[in-house]
Design an enzyme around this catalytic site. Structure first.
Site, PDB file in Angstrom:
ATOM      1  N   LYS A 197       0.832  -1.215   0.000  1.00 28.26           N
ATOM      2  CA  LYS A 197       0.000   0.000   0.000  1.00 28.26           C
ATOM      3  C   LYS A 197       0.862   1.258   0.000  1.00 28.26           C
ATOM      4  CE  LYS A 197      -2.293  -1.000   3.858  1.00 28.26           C
ATOM      5  NZ  LYS A 197      -1.790  -2.311   4.307  1.00 28.26           N
ATOM      6  N   ARG A 273      -9.863   0.186   8.697  1.00 32.65           N
ATOM      7  CA  ARG A 273      -9.412  -1.168   9.010  1.00 32.65           C
ATOM      8  C   ARG A 273     -10.516  -1.993   9.647  1.00 32.65           C
ATOM      9  NH1 ARG A 273      -3.612   0.197   9.252  1.00 32.65           N
ATOM     10  NH2 ARG A 273      -2.368  -1.701   9.457  1.00 32.65           N
ATOM     11  N   ARG A 312      11.335  -6.223   5.521  1.00 33.65           N
ATOM     12  CA  ARG A 312      11.162  -4.805   5.852  1.00 33.65           C
ATOM     13  C   ARG A 312      11.627  -4.530   7.278  1.00 33.65           C
ATOM     14  NH1 ARG A 312       5.259  -2.181   5.408  1.00 33.65           N
ATOM     15  NH2 ARG A 312       5.021  -2.938   7.532  1.00 33.65           N
ATOM     16  N   ARG A 318      11.297  -1.335  11.789  1.00 38.90           N
ATOM     17  CA  ARG A 318       9.971  -1.095  12.383  1.00 38.90           C
ATOM     18  C   ARG A 318       9.705  -2.143  13.450  1.00 38.90           C
ATOM     19  NH1 ARG A 318       4.687   0.053   8.700  1.00 38.90           N
ATOM     20  NH2 ARG A 318       3.653  -1.201  10.317  1.00 38.90           N
ATOM     21  N   ARG A 329      -0.731  -9.423  13.525  1.00 40.40           N
ATOM     22  CA  ARG A 329      -1.333  -8.414  12.645  1.00 40.40           C
ATOM     23  C   ARG A 329      -2.122  -9.072  11.520  1.00 40.40           C
ATOM     24  NH1 ARG A 329       3.921  -5.422  11.233  1.00 40.40           N
ATOM     25  NH2 ARG A 329       2.696  -4.201   9.764  1.00 40.40           N
TER      26      ARG A 329
HETATM   27  P1  AMP Z   1       0.386   0.289   9.325  1.00 43.07           P
HETATM   28  O1  AMP Z   1       1.590   1.140   9.219  1.00 43.07           O
HETATM   29  O2  AMP Z   1      -0.759   0.792   8.493  1.00 43.07           O
HETATM   30  O3  AMP Z   1       0.668  -1.177   9.092  1.00 43.07           O
HETATM   31  O4  AMP Z   1      -0.122   0.413  10.837  1.00 43.07           O
HETATM   32  C1  AMP Z   1       0.659  -0.022  11.940  1.00 43.07           C
HETATM   33  C2  AMP Z   1      -0.194  -0.186  13.184  1.00 43.07           C
HETATM   34  O5  AMP Z   1      -0.827   1.045  13.519  1.00 43.07           O
HETATM   35  C3  AMP Z   1      -1.340  -1.175  13.056  1.00 43.07           C
HETATM   36  O6  AMP Z   1      -0.924  -2.505  13.260  1.00 43.07           O
HETATM   37  C4  AMP Z   1      -2.261  -0.678  14.154  1.00 43.07           C
HETATM   38  O7  AMP Z   1      -1.821  -1.063  15.426  1.00 43.07           O
HETATM   39  C5  AMP Z   1      -2.137   0.817  14.037  1.00 43.07           C
HETATM   40  N1  AMP Z   1      -3.111   1.363  13.059  1.00 43.07           N
HETATM   41  C6  AMP Z   1      -2.826   1.945  11.858  1.00 43.07           C
HETATM   42  N2  AMP Z   1      -3.949   2.305  11.236  1.00 43.07           N
HETATM   43  C7  AMP Z   1      -4.968   1.932  12.032  1.00 43.07           C
HETATM   44  C8  AMP Z   1      -6.380   1.998  11.946  1.00 43.07           C
HETATM   45  N3  AMP Z   1      -6.994   2.527  10.860  1.00 43.07           N
HETATM   46  N4  AMP Z   1      -7.111   1.504  12.952  1.00 43.07           N
HETATM   47  C9  AMP Z   1      -6.537   0.975  14.035  1.00 43.07           C
HETATM   48  N5  AMP Z   1      -5.241   0.875  14.184  1.00 43.07           N
HETATM   49  C10 AMP Z   1      -4.437   1.325  13.209  1.00 43.07           C
END
Ligand code: AMP
Length: 373
Positions: A197, A273, A312, A318, A329
């Site tokens: 993404k 999400r 990654r 990260r 996740r």
């Molecule tokens: P990402 O970078 O999009 O993979 O997000 C990393 C983490 O941030 C996720 O595993 C969640 O813990 C939190 N997070 C990001 N976006 C959301 C969302 N829309 N709703 C809830 N938690 C989120």
């Protein structure tokens, strides 16, 4: 935001009821003074003027009468074009002082035609009283005796005026909110963690000049800055869990509004999400007269996701890209996020893309979707 939706359009209050009532009272006072002793006959033009005519008459301080007419419009021969005929005059107009009560005068063509037709019935005089007048649209040489409001050339509704027969019951008058953002392309880029993404978003930003909201990035910045939100978010993120919906939704609206009212579109990356988040996003955009144009799903098999995320984690450091958290996740993705695919299918804006393979081929597939919306 102080707006309402009627059918497919949004409107906001432009003239409140109290202001309309005040002007009508003033105008009725003037008419009562001008036509003292004349027992004027009001001719309300249906349907739009029915509320205005009722209020006007109740504010009159001299005896008066009222009747209503309709305008029938039909196509004449090509040389005559559209013909408008006044129907429903049952009164004898001979020697009467007639006041046409109209809701709105725009080009004036109908009004001109009406005056001509009434003129053949020998009234003493014919005056025009209109609630609204759009001076910029006037094409005829027309004398408007009483005008409550001169207004700009915006589409209005309420207080008897309709949009496709709807909205006549509204007490205030509303103006249309112009759809300046007709070409706005708000896109949800969707997929499991590691589906690409972020990578594809960068390309979309470059090619289409879109704005980008990555909720993950927003949260990581909050953690880095040690904010309250960051402290709350950290626990969830480290554990592979989602941050509660209400918190995410409130963050989202403020980031979206920071792009202003006229932008080419926003890529929503990592949001929504959950189904409540999708519903909240829809509501938030709807309140602003905007919408999601496409939900683009990047579909990548699970083994590939694991490989990419572990790599990654080694490269970017990260914290949540370790095998244990990744597994959590992915479980969260399947249980809470994946159901959104069906949700967006029902909305009719779901687009599936094979997210495995050459970056450029995937991007070309995304572009084909974006170019088509
Ligand atoms: P990402 O970078 O999009 O993979 O997000 C990393 C983490 O941030 C996720 O595993 C969640 O813990 C939190 N997070 C990001 N976006 C959301 C969302 N829309 N709703 C809830 N938690 C989120």
């Amino acid at each position: 935001m102080d707006s309402i939706k009627i059918k497919d359009k949004r409107f906001r209050i432009s003239i409140p009821e109290a202001e309309i009532k005040r002007r009508i009272k003033e105008m009725a006072g003037q008419i009562s003074k001008d036509l003292e002793g004349k027992n004027p006959l009001f001719l309300g033009v249906l349907n739009g003027s029915f509320i205005f005519a009722a209020d006007l008459m109740r504010e009159m301080t001299i005896p008066c009468e009222i009747s209503f007419v309709k305008l029938a419009s039909y196509q004449g021969t090509t040389s005559t074009g559209k013909v408008t005929e006044v129907i429903g005059i049952n009164e004898n107009l001979s020697g009467r002082t007639v006041v046409i009560v109209e809701d709105i005068v725009e080009s004036g063509t109908t009004m001109k035609r009406m005056i001509e037709q009434l003129g053949t019935r020998n009234p003493e005089s014919v005056r025009i009283c209109t609630l609204f007048f759009k001076p910029d649209k006037l094409k005829e040489d027309l004398n408007l005796d009483y005008v409550a409001f001169r207004i700009p050339d915006d589409f209005i509704v309420g207080y008897g005026l309709d949009y496709d027969q709807a909205g006549r019951e509204l007490r205030d008058v509303y103006s249309i909110i112009e759809d300046k953002n007709k070409n706005m392309k708000n896109i949800v880029i969707f997929g499991a963690p590691g589906s690409g993404k972020g990578t594809q978003s960068d390309k979309m930003i470059e090619k289409y000049g879109l704005n980008h909201i990555s909720t993950g990035d927003v949260l990581r910045a909050e953690i880095k800055n040690g904010t309250e939100l960051g402290k709350t978010a950290k626990g969830y993120i480290d554990n592979g869990q989602l941050i509660p919906d209400d918190l995410m939704v409130s963050i989202l609206a403020s980031v979206y509004d920071s792009f202003g009212r006229e932008h080419k579109g926003v890529i929503f990356d990592g949001f929504p999400r959950t189904i409540p988040q999708a519903e909240a996003l829809k509501k938030m955009l709807d309140e602003r007269g905007d919408k999601v144009a496409a939900m683009i799903e990047l579909d990548v098999p699970e083994e590939e996701l694991m490989k990419r995320l572990i790599l990654r984690g080694q490269q970017s450091g990260r914290a949540d890209d370790n095998e244990e958290t990744i597994k959590k996740r992915l479980v969260v993705y399947h249980s809470q996020t994946q159901p959104l695919i069906e949700w967006y299918k029902k909305e009719g804006i779901h687009y599936h893309i094979n997210g495995l393979g050459e970056l450029d081929r995937i991007f070309a597939d995304i572009c084909a979707v974006i170019d088509g919306i």
